[in-house]
Structures are given as structure tokens and as C-alpha cells.
Motif scaffolding. Structure first.
Motif, PDB file in Angstrom:
ATOM      1  N   ILE A   1      -0.347   3.242   7.927  1.00 40.99           N
ATOM      2  CA  ILE A   1      -0.592   3.448   9.352  1.00 40.99           C
ATOM      3  C   ILE A   1       0.565   2.941  10.216  1.00 40.99           C
ATOM      4  N   VAL A   2       1.329   1.971   9.710  1.00 44.51           N
ATOM      5  CA  VAL A   2       2.450   1.440  10.493  1.00 44.51           C
ATOM      6  C   VAL A   2       3.700   2.295  10.296  1.00 44.51           C
ATOM      7  N   LEU A   3       4.005   2.648   9.048  1.00 42.11           N
ATOM      8  CA  LEU A   3       5.252   3.347   8.729  1.00 42.11           C
ATOM      9  C   LEU A   3       5.063   4.838   8.507  1.00 42.11           C
ATOM     10  N   GLY A   4       4.002   5.237   7.790  1.00 39.85           N
ATOM     11  CA  GLY A   4       3.804   6.649   7.495  1.00 39.85           C
ATOM     12  C   GLY A   4       3.147   6.829   6.140  1.00 39.85           C
ATOM     13  N   PRO A   5       2.598   8.013   5.862  1.00 39.43           N
ATOM     14  CA  PRO A   5       1.832   8.230   4.631  1.00 39.43           C
ATOM     15  C   PRO A   5       2.628   8.027   3.358  1.00 39.43           C
ATOM     16  N   TRP A   6       3.870   8.503   3.322  1.00 38.09           N
ATOM     17  CA  TRP A   6       4.641   8.412   2.082  1.00 38.09           C
ATOM     18  C   TRP A   6       5.209   7.013   1.879  1.00 38.09           C
ATOM     19  N   TYR A   7       5.366   6.240   2.942  1.00 37.32           N
ATOM     20  CA  TYR A   7       5.690   4.831   2.767  1.00 37.32           C
ATOM     21  C   TYR A   7       4.504   4.113   2.115  1.00 37.32           C
ATOM     22  N   GLY A   8       3.298   4.460   2.562  1.00 38.96           N
ATOM     23  CA  GLY A   8       2.117   3.887   1.939  1.00 38.96           C
ATOM     24  C   GLY A   8       1.996   4.280   0.479  1.00 38.96           C
ATOM     25  N   ALA A   9       2.326   5.539   0.159  1.00 38.33           N
ATOM     26  CA  ALA A   9       2.288   5.982  -1.233  1.00 38.33           C
ATOM     27  C   ALA A   9       3.313   5.225  -2.076  1.00 38.33           C
ATOM     28  N   ALA A  10       4.493   4.971  -1.502  1.00 37.79           N
ATOM     29  CA  ALA A  10       5.508   4.200  -2.232  1.00 37.79           C
ATOM     30  C   ALA A  10       5.030   2.779  -2.490  1.00 37.79           C
ATOM     31  N   VAL A  11       4.354   2.179  -1.513  1.00 36.15           N
ATOM     32  CA  VAL A  11       3.792   0.842  -1.715  1.00 36.15           C
ATOM     33  C   VAL A  11       2.728   0.867  -2.803  1.00 36.15           C
ATOM     34  N   ALA A  12       1.905   1.912  -2.829  1.00 42.50           N
ATOM     35  CA  ALA A  12       0.874   2.033  -3.861  1.00 42.50           C
ATOM     36  C   ALA A  12       1.490   2.098  -5.255  1.00 42.50           C
TER      37      ALA A  12
END
Length: 271
Positions: free
Chosen positions: A109-120
């Protein structure tokens, strides 16, 4: 020249013109070539810059507006650590909640969907350096939640108010259950003594699948709502203290301004 013109001043002017013309004619070809090269160099530089500009713009669009790459990296590292801490708390204390997607939600929610996917992916990858278990296969569930949170708040305006944001958390929970329950069933079948996975799943029966789905959905809804609102609190803090952009989440901007307004409100005077 004086004989032709009959005037000394006129003859001097003609002589000066002749000498100027001769000097221009005697300029070397090398000097002319250097002049042309100097004139063409800015044009070539401009052409190269215009050719590289789309590539540069494409790279820059991957980074959230108003955030440096250093800021993006430390937010992602912090999100990965939060995921791992939540996972370790779940394992050591035997909690019913998963707690392994709070960092994923923050990054999404802060950076973007694919940043979240990279964190996952990074969060699940760290498990390979400590121990390997079947939980590694649930990284797909983590990625699914990141995409739902990230795209939901940016492209479906689910960050406008509390109700829509809560619905976003429920949507992430249902999506994660839709991906996680089949993985759970397959892993259960693999651990069975039946000849094939299909035979094992048949022996479990539909009642087991329904019970597993019901339990997973209830737990997932509570877990994802908790992750969503913890991530919302983190986003409000980052927006208020470090000016993180929140144009895609009006709820975050409203909460940040509300906090500032309360701080600036004068204290009541006791009479």
C-alpha cells in the motif's frame, strides 16, 4: 587601384575588401571541418538524449513518486523483517493467526503491488537460510495478498475511507484463502500414505475440504484485517513524519491531517 578610382580613400576601401576576401579564401579545410564538427556535436548529443529518455523514464516510473531509491530499499528491508518477526511469533507461541503478511501489506500500500510481491518472495526466501518446510510453498499466498492490497488501493480506490479499506482487507483474505486452501489440501495429500495424491484427497472427503476452507477463511479474514490496519497506521506515520506520498490513499492523508490539527489545537483555558 588609385588609377582606376581616382580617389585615394576609395582605393583604400577596395584594397581592404580585397584583403578580407583573400583571408577568407585562404582558411584551411581543417578549420572548416572543426567548425562543422562543433556545430553538429550539440545536435548529436540532443539526439542521443532523446533516444535514451524513454528508457530513463521507464526506469523512473518503477519508483514511487517523491521517494528516493534508498528510501524504497529500506522500506522493503523493514517490511521483510516485519514478516519474519511475525512468522517467528506464530511458530514459537503457536498463535492461531499467521502474522506473516504485515510487512507485505505495508510495502504493497505504501510503495505498490509489485514491491509488496517482492517483499513476499524475499520473506519466504529467507526461510531457506534457516530451515525448509512446507510453509515455503505458501509464498504464493503472500504474493496474492500483495497484489490484491496494492492494486486495490491504487486502481480500485479502496483507500478512500475506513469501510472501503476494511473491504480491501476482506478481499485480500478471500483471495489468500482461495490460493492457500488448495495448497494445503495438496500438501495434506502428499503427506498421506495413499498411493497417489488424488486417492488421498478422495479419502479425505468433501467434508474435510469444507471444514478446512471454513476455518481458513475465518482465520484469514481476522489476520488480513489486522495486517491491513497495522499497515494503515504505519502508512499514516510515514506520511505525517516523512512526507511519504499518499495521493492514492485519501484515508491516509485525512488521518495525517487530523493528527496535525489535533496537535495544533490550543489547549482549553480553565477559568
Amino acid at each position: 587601384m588609385l588609377v582606376l578610382t581616382g580617389d585615394e580613400a576609395e582605393s583604400e576601401r577596395w584594397l581592404t575588401r580585397y584583403l578580407d576576401a583573400r583571408r577568407q579564401a585562404e582558411r584551411s579545410p581543417q578549420t572548416i571541418q572543426e567548425t562543422r564538427t562543433t556545430q553538429e556535436t550539440p545536435a548529436r548529443t540532443s539526439l542521443t538524449s532523446s533516444a535514451l529518455r524513454p528508457v530513463t523514464n521507464a526506469i523512473e516510473t518503477l519508483r514511487p513518486a517523491k521517494l528516493s531509491w534508498g528510501t524504497v530499499v529500506w522500506v522493503m528491508i523493514a517490511a521483510v523483517l516485519i514478516n519474519r518477526i511475525g512468522r517467528e511469533l506464530n511458530v514459537h507461541f503457536g498463535l492461531s493467526l499467521f502474522l506473516d503478511m504485515i510487512g507485505t501489506c505495508i510495502a504493497a500500500i505504501v510503495l505498490g503491488p509489485w514491491y509488496g510481491a517482492a517483499v513476499a518472495v524475499a520473506s519466504q526466501g529467507l526461510a531457506l537460510f534457516t530451515y525448509f518446510d512446507s510453509g515455503i510453498f505458501f509464498g504464493l499466498v503472500n504474493v496474492t495478498g500483495a497484489l490484491v492490497w496494492g492494486y486495490g488501493i491504487r486502481y480500485f480506490k479502496m483507500g478512500s475511507d475506513f469501510c472501503r479499506f476494511a473491504l480491501l482487507g476482506v478481499a485480500a483474505a478471500l483471495a489468500c484463502s482461495a490460493v492457500g486452501v488448495p495448497i494445503n489440501l495438496i500438501l495434506t495429500g502428499l503427506s498421506s500414505e495413499e498411493a497417489t495424491v488424488f486417492d488421498a484427497l478422495q479419502s479425505l472427503g468433501p467434508a474435510f475440504a469444507v471444514a478446512l476452507l471454513s476455518e481458513n477463511v475465518i482465520t484469514s479474514v481476522i489476520d488480513k484485517l489486522l495486517a491491513s490496519f497495522l499497515a494503515l497506521a504505519a502508512f499514516v506515520y510515514l506520511h505525517r513524519t516523512m512526507q511519504f506520498p499518499a495521493s492514492h490513499a485519501p484515508l491516509v492523508k485525512h488521518l495525517g491531517e487530523l493528527r496535525v490539527a489535533q496537535r495544533l489545537r490550543p489547549a482549553p483555558v480553565l477559568v
